[in-house]
Design a protein around this motif. Sequence first.
Motif, short mmCIF file in Angstrom:
data_model
loop_
_atom_site.label_atom_id
_atom_site.label_comp_id
_atom_site.label_asym_id
_atom_site.label_seq_id
_atom_site.Cartn_x
_atom_site.Cartn_y
_atom_site.Cartn_z
N VAL A 135 2.83 -11.45 1.14
CA VAL A 135 2.16 -10.36 1.84
C VAL A 135 2.62 -10.37 3.29
CG1 VAL A 135 -0.07 -9.43 2.56
CG2 VAL A 135 0.17 -10.48 0.30
N VAL A 168 2.28 -8.57 7.12
CA VAL A 168 1.47 -7.74 8.01
C VAL A 168 2.35 -7.35 9.19
CG1 VAL A 168 -0.59 -7.62 9.45
CG2 VAL A 168 -0.64 -8.91 7.31
N GLN A 204 -1.43 -1.34 12.39
CA GLN A 204 -1.12 -2.49 11.55
C GLN A 204 -0.99 -2.02 10.10
OE1 GLN A 204 -4.16 -5.61 11.31
NE2 GLN A 204 -2.60 -6.96 12.15
N THR A 239 -0.13 -3.48 6.10
CA THR A 239 0.03 -4.62 5.20
C THR A 239 0.78 -4.15 3.96
OG1 THR A 239 -2.06 -5.52 6.00
CG2 THR A 239 -1.22 -6.40 3.92
#
Length: 142
Positions: free
Chosen positions: A107, A109, A139, A141
């Motif tokens: 993952v 970010v 932001q 993700t």
Amino acid sequence: MKIPPRKPDGFAIVSAIFILVVLAVLGAFILNISAQQQIGSALDVQGTRAYQAARAGIEWGLYQQLQGGVACPAGSFNPPAATLSEFTVSVTCVATADPGGHGGPTVRVLTATACNQPNAGDCPNTVDPGSHYVERRIQVTF
């Protein structure tokens, strides 16, 4: 012989000066309010431009990751658009392996911070931002 009473002289000039002073104070107050409104409106426009610059930073980072093969892109740049040229965009990326430890995907970010008064070429400016400092952060993700 009776002396007729005299009318008071000068009352009109005192009233006129008082009215002029009150009108001058009212005019200065309205001028001050108008200037504050103009500054607020200009900062709103700058905030929208900063948001668009931060979006450009996110798009740049995603392009670097998806097309350029960079696993986790980072860097600072000035957007090429003329209306956004006064902004600096700092892009950072944090990659985290599968939090559950089950061999899932990594993952990432991606954070883009745009500001109009960078500190040493990077945003955000936490050292000495001016009174017209504008910053937006986005932001993503993935």
